[in-house]
Write a protein that holds these residues in place. Structure first.
Motif, PDB file in Angstrom:
ATOM      1  N   LEU A 290      10.957   5.372  35.471  1.00  0.00           N
ATOM      2  CA  LEU A 290      11.761   4.651  34.500  1.00  0.00           C
ATOM      3  C   LEU A 290      12.056   5.569  33.322  1.00  0.00           C
ATOM      4  CD1 LEU A 290      13.057   2.051  33.391  1.00  0.00           C
ATOM      5  CD2 LEU A 290      10.830   1.487  32.387  1.00  0.00           C
ATOM      6  N   GLU A 291      13.339   5.848  33.109  1.00  0.00           N
ATOM      7  CA  GLU A 291      13.713   6.690  31.968  1.00  0.00           C
ATOM      8  C   GLU A 291      13.919   5.822  30.737  1.00  0.00           C
ATOM      9  OE1 GLU A 291      16.826  10.230  30.632  1.00  0.00           O
ATOM     10  OE2 GLU A 291      17.071   9.199  32.561  1.00  0.00           O
ATOM     11  N   VAL A 292      13.408   6.311  29.607  1.00  0.00           N
ATOM     12  CA  VAL A 292      13.545   5.629  28.326  1.00  0.00           C
ATOM     13  C   VAL A 292      14.463   6.473  27.451  1.00  0.00           C
ATOM     14  CG1 VAL A 292      12.341   4.613  26.354  1.00  0.00           C
ATOM     15  CG2 VAL A 292      11.200   4.741  28.580  1.00  0.00           C
ATOM     16  N   SER A 293      15.542   5.864  26.964  1.00  0.00           N
ATOM     17  CA  SER A 293      16.509   6.606  26.150  1.00  0.00           C
ATOM     18  C   SER A 293      16.299   6.300  24.673  1.00  0.00           C
ATOM     19  CB  SER A 293      17.945   6.226  26.542  1.00  0.00           C
ATOM     20  OG  SER A 293      18.184   6.542  27.892  1.00  0.00           O
ATOM     21  N   PRO A 294      16.335   7.312  23.826  1.00  0.00           N
ATOM     22  CA  PRO A 294      16.160   7.078  22.392  1.00  0.00           C
ATOM     23  C   PRO A 294      17.394   6.416  21.781  1.00  0.00           C
ATOM     24  CG  PRO A 294      16.636   9.394  22.799  1.00  0.00           C
ATOM     25  CD  PRO A 294      16.484   8.747  24.145  1.00  0.00           C
ATOM     26  N   LEU A 295      17.168   5.670  20.715  1.00  0.00           N
ATOM     27  CA  LEU A 295      18.278   5.093  19.966  1.00  0.00           C
ATOM     28  C   LEU A 295      18.998   6.151  19.140  1.00  0.00           C
ATOM     29  CD1 LEU A 295      16.578   1.853  18.578  1.00  0.00           C
ATOM     30  CD2 LEU A 295      18.084   2.037  20.555  1.00  0.00           C
ATOM     31  N   TYR A 296      18.218   7.117  18.681  1.00  0.00           N
ATOM     32  CA  TYR A 296      18.782   8.135  17.798  1.00  0.00           C
ATOM     33  C   TYR A 296      17.914   9.388  17.861  1.00  0.00           C
ATOM     34  CZ  TYR A 296      20.361  10.476  13.552  1.00  0.00           C
ATOM     35  OH  TYR A 296      20.844  11.403  12.667  1.00  0.00           O
ATOM     36  N   VAL A 297      18.571  10.555  17.762  1.00  0.00           N
ATOM     37  CA  VAL A 297      17.860  11.839  17.758  1.00  0.00           C
ATOM     38  C   VAL A 297      18.237  12.589  16.491  1.00  0.00           C
ATOM     39  CG1 VAL A 297      17.428  14.004  18.964  1.00  0.00           C
ATOM     40  CG2 VAL A 297      17.902  11.916  20.280  1.00  0.00           C
ATOM     41  N   TYR A 298      17.246  12.881  15.687  1.00  0.00           N
ATOM     42  CA  TYR A 298      17.485  13.643  14.458  1.00  0.00           C
ATOM     43  C   TYR A 298      17.338  15.134  14.772  1.00  0.00           C
ATOM     44  CZ  TYR A 298      17.282  14.912   9.528  1.00  0.00           C
ATOM     45  OH  TYR A 298      17.545  15.459   8.293  1.00  0.00           O
ATOM     46  N   ASN A 299      18.283  15.925  14.274  1.00  0.00           N
ATOM     47  CA  ASN A 299      18.364  17.364  14.595  1.00  0.00           C
ATOM     48  C   ASN A 299      18.840  17.589  16.030  1.00  0.00           C
ATOM     49  OD1 ASN A 299      17.864  18.548  12.173  1.00  0.00           O
ATOM     50  ND2 ASN A 299      15.709  19.014  12.558  1.00  0.00           N
ATOM     51  N   GLN A 300      19.587  16.656  16.544  1.00  0.00           N
ATOM     52  CA  GLN A 300      20.117  16.784  17.897  1.00  0.00           C
ATOM     53  C   GLN A 300      20.965  18.040  18.094  1.00  0.00           C
ATOM     54  OE1 GLN A 300      19.579  15.432  20.644  1.00  0.00           O
ATOM     55  NE2 GLN A 300      21.397  15.019  21.887  1.00  0.00           N
ATOM     56  N   TYR A 315      12.689  11.716  17.543  1.00  0.00           N
ATOM     57  CA  TYR A 315      13.313  10.802  18.486  1.00  0.00           C
ATOM     58  C   TYR A 315      12.925   9.370  18.114  1.00  0.00           C
ATOM     59  CZ  TYR A 315      14.323  14.925  21.304  1.00  0.00           C
ATOM     60  OH  TYR A 315      14.802  16.143  21.748  1.00  0.00           O
ATOM     61  N   ALA A 316      13.923   8.546  17.858  1.00  0.00           N
ATOM     62  CA  ALA A 316      13.689   7.155  17.456  1.00  0.00           C
ATOM     63  C   ALA A 316      13.923   6.235  18.643  1.00  0.00           C
ATOM     64  CB  ALA A 316      14.610   6.780  16.304  1.00  0.00           C
TER      65      ALA A 316
END
Length: 356
Positions: A290-300, A315-316
């Motif tokens: 099961l892959e979990v995707s972040p809502l937001y990535v800082y310094n992406q 990673y939020a």
């Protein structure tokens, strides 16, 4: 009566001789009603005989109040008069909600960013389709459902009570594919978030109690905090990837991950992904459960880790926990390279997250 007679005499004085006026004024000493009536008849007769009398104009201001109100040209205001049922009320500028004009295409999607979550969308016809973007709830995606439709419209109501109106026409080559309606004169916090994020995008996430601008600020704060976690990471191929902090606030989990390059070769990060897997198969090759995707990535945007350098990202995620027999598997892959590394985060690590 004397006052009325005197006013008429003074008014008609311009048309009578001095002797006539003197005679009239002299008769003012009489007070009997019958005598006054005879004198009034005399005045009327003299005025009638005067050729200029037909052009006499008596100013309402000079007449007694009772005479003015009885004038046929005087209009008194109507009080309590009902408005006719068919009367129309004029539309004022302050009552008008102006529309945005958009061009839509059949093979292109236009995204509209609102300040608050979308509550309802009303489409003017079946020639256009619209839905909210995945994960976020203040971004609307809209496009044409058929080629060459006639002009139509749609409207949007948001959670903050704002109403938006749009008029749309078909255009195979629209010049606008993204519209940001979250910008306002008082949006100083949004401007600050954009300067940190370097993307100019502010979105609100479904199922969480915060917006992206607040998440960006939290991520910036986390980067300034000292490392609180140890022994959660990996060292391999002269690369180091470690969980340097785990924080919780407003239903959001923040994973602070540091990537350090101990070699002289640049490491071009191709991806960093998260999977919930069984402990028994959490290896480098990783069976993806099961892959979990972040809502937001800082310094992406930072994907290049130069030799002897370190890069930190935050990673939020929307809050989640995992069973004790599973782990969160973090995998990093190198672009055009074979230095793929991974490490695991346990449910105990997640439950020990610090409050931000």
């Amino acid at each position: 009566m004397k006052t009325t007679l005197l006013a008429m005499i003074l008014t008609l004085g311009h048309y009578l001789s001095m002797a006539q006026v003197a005679g009239l004024l002299k008769n003012q000493t009489l007070s009997k009603p019958e005598t006054q009536r005879v004198r009034l008849d005399s005045i009327r007769k003299r005025v009638t005989e005067n050729p200029r009398a037909s052009t006499i104009k008596i100013s309402p201001v000079e007449l007694p109040v009772s005479t003015t109100l009885n004038s046929p040209t005087h209009e008194t205001p109507s009080i309590g008069v009902p408005i006719p049922a068919n009367a129309s009320i004029p539309i004022q500028d302050r009552n008008v909600i102006r529309s945005y004009y958009l061009d839509l295409a059949y093979n292109k999607t236009t995204c509209i960013l609102f300040k608050s979550p979308i509550r309802s969308v009303d489409l003017g016809s079946k020639d256009i389709i619209a839905d909210k973007a995945t994960v976020v709830d203040n971004v609307l995606r809209v496009k044409a459902s058929r080629i060459g439709f006639n002009e139509t419209n749609f409207s949007v109501m948001t959670a903050d009570g704002q109403f938006y109106s749009f008029v749309v026409n078909y255009n195979e080559y629209p010049t606008l594919l993204a519209l940001d309606l979250s910008v306002s004169e008082e949006g100083m916090v949004q401007q600050k978030a954009r300067s940190i994020n370097q993307k100019g995008i502010v979105v609100s996430f479904a199922g969480v109690n915060t917006s992206q601008q607040e998440i960006v600020q939290n991520c910036a704060q986390i980067l300034k905090l000292r490392r609180k976690l140890k022994r959660v990471g990996v060292n391999k191929y002269h690369m180091q990837a470690k969980l340097r902090g785990l924080y919780y606030k407003d239903n959001i989990l923040y994973y602070k991950i540091g990537i350090k390059n101990h070699s002289n070769l640049n490491y071009d990060l191709d991806y960093l992904r998260f999977f919930v897997v069984d402990k028994t198969i959490a290896k480098e090759t990783s069976h993806q459960e099961l892959e979990v995707s972040p809502l937001y990535v800082y310094n992406q945007p930072l994907v290049k880790i130069s030799g002897r350098q370190i890069v930190e990202k935050v990673y939020a995620f929307q809050k989640f926990t995992i069973p004790d027999d599973k782990v969160l598997h973090v995998i990093l892959g190198e672009k055009n390279g074979g230095r793929t590394i991974s490490f695991t985060i346990t449910n105990k690590n997640i439950l020990d997250a610090d409050s931000l």
